[in-house]
Write an enzyme that holds these catalytic residues in place. Structure first.
Site, PDB file in Angstrom:
ATOM      1  CB  CYS A  18      13.316  54.534 -16.877  1.00 56.13           C
ATOM      2  SG  CYS A  18      13.910  55.336 -18.370  1.00 56.13           S
TER       3      CYS A  18
ATOM      4  CG  ASP B  86      11.890  24.402  14.183  1.00 51.63           C
ATOM      5  OD1 ASP B  86      12.495  24.340  15.271  1.00 51.63           O
ATOM      6  OD2 ASP B  86      11.619  23.409  13.486  1.00 51.63           O
TER       7      ASP B  86
ATOM      8  CG  ASP C 227      14.249  21.184  14.614  1.00 49.37           C
ATOM      9  OD1 ASP C 227      14.421  21.115  15.845  1.00 49.37           O
ATOM     10  OD2 ASP C 227      13.325  20.602  14.020  1.00 49.37           O
TER      11      ASP C 227
ATOM     12  CG  ASP D 207      10.283  19.933  10.399  1.00 48.75           C
ATOM     13  OD1 ASP D 207      10.681  20.222  11.553  1.00 48.75           O
ATOM     14  OD2 ASP D 207       9.831  18.817  10.101  1.00 48.75           O
TER      15      ASP D 207
ATOM     16  CB  CYS E 290      18.482  53.867 -18.904  1.00 50.86           C
ATOM     17  SG  CYS E 290      17.945  55.453 -18.229  1.00 50.86           S
TER      18      CYS E 290
END
Length: 743
Positions: free
Chosen positions: A17, A631, A428, A627, A14
């Site tokens: 645990c 950035d 961007d 990318d 459960c």
């Protein structure tokens, strides 16, 4: 820091645990992070620590652990879970065979009473048979409860063992001496103990099967890894095990085969199905010098490639680890549930005791002890917090797997939860909204010239230049299969353009400044220049023999699906901001074409993160999409950073979500999946909390004074098992979820 260690944990029953195992792991010196996934029964641990120390800590907490290292380990774990699933079904079946006939004949009044010696002998036999059920079908509950008690903990096993054990013990005492209680309380509960164990085992088996479906994303990814590769050594081709492939080995790939490791094509060409990486169904053309990655499929043609990344370094292995890590992580809502679950079972034990004492002291009558036992047993059974423990991790596993299916790799549960809360997306420009490379987008000519002729002359003199704009013109000529002319006297004029002699005529190609310096009249082109500039295009003038001939306009073309993606971001209720270092005119032109709300232009790379912080200071929840290396700080600063997989490694490492496609539709998909996953978690938690909140009082008998109803312990057992199954089934609905951009 060393690599993360993964453990397969057995014995967890459960959510309580989870806290016990996590506390045991975090208590070891050197552990920096420990996450236990109840849905997958695994633990992921980071830090300077040995696997054996971790295993010892788990065992000392009353559970067992095995390190997961290779694909074989994962297979063994899967096989062990399958065996346990079949074992649970057998145990449920045996308990049902013992319990249900008792229930049916008891309801029909066919069973003997305790009043006669024969009747008591019959019930003694039933009690011994039920004891076998408790040992065989319910033994794992009792052993789990004992281990938990030795470690001063309480879990689901504790509740089940106490509930069924009390029922059996009370029944045996009554058989031995019925006069200990009033006649109305002389009832055996063997059928309740047996049927409860049957139902819980059956529910656990169904739950395990459903959990297995949720983890299909990882299994599918692992299956993408070929077992063998065809290597070319000393001119001889042979099939070898994938583990034996070395760096710089040359491998042959035939049509229909999966690529075994990451590498670079050195001979031949083909089209590659990369949908497992990007979610894009259209095959990608590959030729010499292009990269190929593990698990992708060679559709046509045969080629040779050189191995550049093998083993754990391949893109597929890293994707598997990223998905696995994200599935094991916990969002804030999950960590809250763990804290609640840690105190839930002890609280239930207290409620059960209070319930028992309340019925004994206040109910009165001959049936007080019967009511006390039935209600306290029912409280113990119905309160098992299995559903609570599964509510978050099972949805996270399904959501992260679904995102990976559509090319969005989510690093952690925090990002998954936070992505659904975003209200502002910063984009961007270069390489994100646009293609990231210049191309010829327009050719305007004056009298006496055609587009093809002007491009031929422009490309002929630019063939010797290395400038990106020159490369765009040459590429356009090649695409149109235009023949290049002979060039003499080529000269580059720094910052202005180039000049040369073509077919005996003087040619100038460059910017407005070059035309002005050479006194070239470009008045006839001014209207076209203004139009092109407002379309984010860069016009380059061509003059032949000091007379303007036309314009070749170059721009960083907008991706074909950027406008659609931004429209869908708006549909999701997000504000979209363009953040770029480019000039304002160009930025606003791009924004206008794709429907972006706000433009922040002429921003230096180091200022991008500050702009993100400024929006956050206004109360915005900000996602950043980029990318490039410039950035990276902004991606890290944003609430959620999205890196396009076509970008740089630095950007990808700085982001929370990596999009394997170079399309903004991946952002839309990731946000949609995030929202669907968080919605699914909330549904699960609502169901689990409502179930326990309503179930416990009803089990305790609060309705009895009003409508005379007590909840049957067997019904409680069925309800508890079905609540877990309902949570898992609801989470599995995510496996059928499809973002709108994929429909």
């Amino acid at each position: 820091m060393s690599d993360a260690i993964r453990l397969s944990i057995s014995g967890m029953s459960c959510a309580g645990c989870v806290s016990s195992v996590e506390d045991a792991l975090k208590g070891i010196a050197g552990v920096s992070l420990a996450n236990v996934n109840f849905a997958e029964h695994t633990a992921t641990v980071e830090g300077e620590i040995s696997a054996q120390d971790l295993i010892n800590a788990v065992q000392s907490a009353g559970y067992d652990a095995v390190e997961l290292v290779s694909a074989e380990d994962e297979t063994e774990k899967e096989a062990a879970e399958l065996a346990f699933y079949h074992s649970l079904l057998k145990k449920a079946g045996f308990a049902a065979v013992v319990g249900f006939p008792q229930f049916v004949f008891g309801m029909s009044g066919f069973l003997p009473t305790f009043a006669t010696g024969g009747g008591r002998l019959f019930w003694l036999g039933v009690g011994l048979l039920t004891a076998i059920v408790l040992v065989y079908s319910g033994g794992h509950f009792f052993s789990g409860a004992w281990k938990s008690a030795k470690n001063h903990n309480a879990n689901m096993d504790t509740l089940i063992a106490l509930g069924t054990g009390t029922a059996w013990l009370y029944s045996m005492v009554i058989i031995a001496d019925p006069d200990l209680v009033p006649p109305m309380a002389q009832h055996a509960y063997f059928e309740a103990a047996a049927i409860i164990i049957a139902l819980i085992n059956f529910g656990s088996a169904l739950e395990m099967r459903a959990r297995g479906k949720t983890s299909e994303a990882i299994k599918r990814l692992i299956r993408l890894q070929p077992k063998t590769a065809r290597v070319v050594r000393n001119g001889i081709e042979e099939d070898i095990q994938i583990e034996d492939v070395g760096l710089d080995d040359t491998l042959r790939v035939r049509p229909g085969e999966r690529i075994a490791v990451d590498g670079i094509i050195v001979d031949g060409h083909s089209s590659i199905d990369e949908s497992m990486l990007t979610g894009e169904p259209i095959p990608v053309e590959k030729q010499v010098g292009d990269e190929v990655v593990t698990g992708t499929i060679n559709k046509s043609g045969t080629f040779l490639f050189q191995a550049k990344r093998i083993g754990k370094d391949t893109a597929l292995s890293q994707i598997i680890e990223m998905v696995r890590s994200a599935q094991a992580s916990k969002p804030p809502i999950g960590r809250l549930v763990d804290k609640v679950a840690a105190v839930f079972v002890p609280s239930v034990l207290i409620v059960a005791i209070v319930t028992f004492l309340a019925w004994i002291n206040f109910a009165g009558g001959d049936q007080a002890i019967t009511f006390a036992i039935v209600t306290s047993m029912t409280v113990l059974i119905i309160a098992c917090p299995c559903a609570l423990g599964l509510a978050t991790p099972i949805s996270i596993m399904a959501g992260v797997g679904k995102a990976a299916e559509f090319g969005a790799l989510i690093r952690n549960g925090d990002a998954l939860q936070q992505a659904g809360k975003l209200n502002t997306i910063i984009l961007d420009k270069t390489g994100t909204v646009t293609e990231g490379r210049p191309s010829v987008t327009s050719i305007r000519v004056l009298d006496g010239w055609t587009e093809e002729k002007l491009l031929q002359w422009g490309a002929s003199i630019e063939k010797g230049s290395e400038h990106p704009l020159a490369e765009a013109i040459v590429t356009a000529a090649n695409e149109r299969q235009i023949e290049f002319l002979g060039v003499e006297g080529f000269s580059a004029i720094a910052g202005h353009g180039v000049e040369a002699v073509v077919e005996g005529r003087s040619v100038l190609l460059g910017n407005r400044k070059l035309m002005g310096d050479r006194n070239i009249d470009i008045a006839a082109l001014e209207a076209a220049v203004e139009e092109l500039t407002h379309q984010a295009q860069t016009p380059m003038f061509i003059a032949i023999d000091n007379k303007a001939a036309g314009i070749i306009s170059v721009s960083d073309a907008i991706k074909t699906d950027s406008a659609e993606a931004i429209r869908r971001l708006h549909d999701l209720g997000l504000k979209v901001v363009l953040l770029t270092g480019d000039n304002r005119i160009t930025a606003e032109a791009v924004a206008k074409q794709v429907g972006i709300d706000e433009v922040i232009a002429e921003v230096l790379p180091q200022e991008k993160a500050d702009k993100v912080a400024a929006l956050q200071a206004q109360g915005e929840s900000v996602g950043m999409v980029g990318d490039g290396i410039n950035d990276a700080p902004a991606l890290a600063r944003a609430d959620v950073g999205f890196a396009l997989g076509t970008g740089t490694d630095v950007a990808i490492e700085s982001a929370d979500i990596t999009l394997m496609r170079g399309s903004l539709l991946g952002v839309v998909d990731a946000i949609a999946i995030s929202r669907a996953t968080v919605r699914n978690i909330k549904q699960n938690l609502f169901g689990a909390f409502v179930y326990n909140s309503l179930g416990i009082p009803v089990a305790a008998g609060v309705l009895y004074p009003f409508i005379g109803m007590l909840l049957n312990p067997m019904i409680a057992g069925a309800a508890m098992a079905m609540s877990s199954l309902t949570v898992v089934t609801n989470a599995n609905r995510l496996r059928r979820f499809k973002p709108r951009s994929q429909q």
